[in-house]
Write a protein that holds these residues in place. Structure first.
Motif, PDB file in Angstrom:
ATOM      1  N   CYS A  75      67.911 -37.000 -21.574  1.00 14.64           N
ATOM      2  CA  CYS A  75      66.765 -36.401 -21.119  1.00 14.64           C
ATOM      3  C   CYS A  75      67.106 -35.032 -20.330  1.00 14.64           C
ATOM      4  CB  CYS A  75      66.044 -37.077 -20.051  1.00 14.64           C
ATOM      5  SG  CYS A  75      64.319 -36.457 -19.224  1.00 14.64           S
TER       6      CYS A  75
ATOM      7  N   GLN B 176      59.910 -39.281 -11.362  1.00  9.39           N
ATOM      8  CA  GLN B 176      60.052 -40.489 -12.062  1.00  9.39           C
ATOM      9  C   GLN B 176      61.337 -41.155 -11.659  1.00  9.39           C
ATOM     10  OE1 GLN B 176      58.105 -41.910 -14.302  1.00  9.39           O
ATOM     11  NE2 GLN B 176      56.666 -40.529 -14.612  1.00  9.39           N
TER      12      GLN B 176
ATOM     13  N   ASN C  70      58.011 -33.736 -12.591  1.00 10.15           N
ATOM     14  CA  ASN C  70      57.867 -35.082 -13.054  1.00 10.15           C
ATOM     15  C   ASN C  70      59.150 -35.983 -12.822  1.00 10.15           C
ATOM     16  OD1 ASN C  70      56.690 -37.260 -14.101  1.00 10.15           O
ATOM     17  ND2 ASN C  70      56.948 -36.737 -16.164  1.00 10.15           N
ATOM     18  N   ALA C  71      60.361 -35.345 -13.174  1.00  4.30           N
ATOM     19  CA  ALA C  71      61.532 -35.802 -13.329  1.00  4.30           C
ATOM     20  C   ALA C  71      61.747 -36.431 -11.656  1.00  4.30           C
ATOM     21  CB  ALA C  71      62.555 -34.980 -13.780  1.00  4.30           C
TER      22      ALA C  71
ATOM     23  N   SER D  38      64.815 -36.584 -25.070  1.00  2.59           N
ATOM     24  CA  SER D  38      63.469 -36.219 -24.328  1.00  2.59           C
ATOM     25  C   SER D  38      63.552 -35.222 -23.528  1.00  2.59           C
ATOM     26  CB  SER D  38      62.909 -37.364 -23.880  1.00  2.59           C
ATOM     27  OG  SER D  38      63.968 -37.776 -22.837  1.00  2.59           O
ATOM     28  N   HIS D  39      62.288 -34.446 -23.398  1.00  2.82           N
ATOM     29  CA  HIS D  39      62.212 -33.282 -22.141  1.00  2.82           C
ATOM     30  C   HIS D  39      61.209 -33.810 -21.175  1.00  2.82           C
ATOM     31  CE1 HIS D  39      63.898 -30.911 -24.973  1.00  2.82           C
ATOM     32  NE2 HIS D  39      63.653 -31.088 -26.032  1.00  2.82           N
ATOM     33  N   MET D  40      61.684 -33.349 -20.185  1.00  2.00           N
ATOM     34  CA  MET D  40      60.778 -33.596 -18.860  1.00  2.00           C
ATOM     35  C   MET D  40      60.765 -32.594 -17.951  1.00  2.00           C
ATOM     36  SD  MET D  40      60.944 -36.948 -16.445  1.00  2.00           S
ATOM     37  CE  MET D  40      60.651 -38.175 -17.759  1.00  2.00           C
ATOM     38  N   TYR D  41      59.349 -32.113 -17.186  1.00  2.00           N
ATOM     39  CA  TYR D  41      59.259 -31.056 -16.441  1.00  2.00           C
ATOM     40  C   TYR D  41      59.952 -31.590 -15.116  1.00  2.00           C
ATOM     41  CZ  TYR D  41      56.243 -29.012 -19.567  1.00  2.00           C
ATOM     42  OH  TYR D  41      55.444 -28.180 -20.660  1.00  2.00           O
TER      43      TYR D  41
ATOM     44  N   ARG E  80      64.997 -25.099 -23.269  1.00  2.00           N
ATOM     45  CA  ARG E  80      64.341 -26.415 -24.054  1.00  2.00           C
ATOM     46  C   ARG E  80      64.932 -25.978 -25.641  1.00  2.00           C
ATOM     47  NH1 ARG E  80      58.978 -30.038 -23.348  1.00  2.00           N
ATOM     48  NH2 ARG E  80      59.509 -29.658 -21.064  1.00  2.00           N
TER      49      ARG E  80
ATOM     50  N   THR F 274      70.512 -30.746 -17.148  1.00  5.10           N
ATOM     51  CA  THR F 274      69.661 -29.780 -16.288  1.00  5.10           C
ATOM     52  C   THR F 274      70.145 -28.694 -15.908  1.00  5.10           C
ATOM     53  OG1 THR F 274      67.834 -29.670 -14.978  1.00  5.10           O
ATOM     54  CG2 THR F 274      69.562 -30.815 -14.162  1.00  5.10           C
TER      55      THR F 274
ATOM     56  N   VAL G  50      65.766 -31.881 -18.435  1.00 11.83           N
ATOM     57  CA  VAL G  50      64.987 -31.513 -17.427  1.00 11.83           C
ATOM     58  C   VAL G  50      64.708 -29.852 -17.143  1.00 11.83           C
ATOM     59  CG1 VAL G  50      64.505 -31.590 -15.102  1.00 11.83           C
ATOM     60  CG2 VAL G  50      65.319 -33.633 -16.188  1.00 11.83           C
TER      61      VAL G  50
END
Ligand SMILES: NC(=O)c1ccc[n+]([C@@H]2O[C@H](COP(=O)([O-])OP(=O)(O)OC[C@H]3O[C@@H](n4cnc5c(N)ncnc54)[C@H](O)[C@@H]3O)[C@@H](O)[C@H]2O)c1
Length: 236
Positions: free
Chosen positions: A58, A99, A95-96, A89-92, A73, A112, A60
């Motif tokens: 992931c 989560q 949100n990370a 996958s990508h996540m802001y 990204r 990251t 970030v």
């Protein structure tokens, strides 16, 4: 596993400094900047790491507002084609952060930038109970690596036999795995730590029930577990 870019980003970016704004008020400013090669370098480390684990990565970022994150990204996505066996996958980052607490098991490997990794790795450490539990590795392209617990020198408990030694012990396991390629020896240390915890031994930072012990006793118990594994290892 949090793979954090360590030598770039806002902690090193220029321009930085103090100045005055147009109203004469004082300002402090820093620059979040990444070159493509810096992103590619850490992305390769992260994909290789994920490959050795559950094959999930992931990335970030804050690509909805930061140009440096948009580039991040784009480059990570491009490099993913070299690693078809790893699910990206990508996540802001906001949100990370949420989560990680809500459902930490959804993550395997996170990659990251420097500042997000600084914060998320400390947050992740609390999922394990304490920053006294988490090891880290600082890896250069050509080595040698630097292996250390994520915590500092804990000056507030110095000399009281209260520090949890497990992050430091687990750093030795990382050294064996990522520095020396000694997977069996790394596993032996990790299993010993797990067994010690399963037996209920706890330093104060992770104690709620079980056997409260000091730093020294915790170390002794890990050694005992390593010793008890030796015959099996020799027998193989
Ligand atoms: N990776 C690093 O090299 C690193 C990281 C953080 C801080 N530091 C340095 O360490 C010094 C102290 O910094 P700090 O107090 O902000 O952070 P710290 O990580 O040393 O301590 C933060 C808190 O966590 C506790 N803690 C830390 N390690 C523990 C352990 N093994 N077992 C039980 N409790 C533990 C401490 O008692 C303290 O309450 C500073 O000089 C700082 O620059 C270095």
């Amino acid at each position: 596993m949090v793979v954090r870019e360590l030598t770039g980003g806002i902690y090193f970016g220029k321009p930085r400094g103090f100045d005055q704004d147009e109203n004469g008020d004082e300002i402090g400013f820093n620059t979040e900047v990444y070159a493509g090669y810096e992103i590619d370098r850490i992305a390769h480390v992260a994909f290789e790491t994920a490959r050795k684990r559950r094959g999930k990565l992931c990335s970030v970022d804050k690509a909805n507002v930061l140009e440096a994150s948009m580039l991040w990204r784009k480059r990570v996505t491009k490099i993913a084609s070299d690693y078809p066996d790893v699910e990206l996958s990508h996540m802001y980052v906001d949100n990370a952060a949420m989560q990680l607490i809500r459902d930490p098991k959804q993550f395997d490997t996170i990659v990251t930038n420097n500042i997000f990794g600084d914060i998320l790795s400390d947050e992740a450490s609390m999922i394990t109970g304490s920053i006294g539990m988490l090891p880290s590795a600082s890896l250069g392209e050509l080595g040698p690596g630097l292996f250390e617990p994520i915590h500092g020198s804990a000056p507030d408990i110095a000399g009281q036999d209260k520090a949890n030694p497990l992050a430091t012990v687990l750093s030795a396991a990382m050294l064996l795995r990522y520095g020396l390629g000694e997977e069996d020896a790394a596993k032996m240390i990790e299993n010993a730590v797990l067994e010690t915890l399963n037996k209920g031994f706890r330093t104060g930072d992770i104690f709620s029930s079980g056997k409260l012990v000091g730093c020294e006793e915790m170390g002794e118990q890990v050694l005992r577990s390593i010793d008890s594994q030796k015959p099996a290892a020799v027998g193989r």
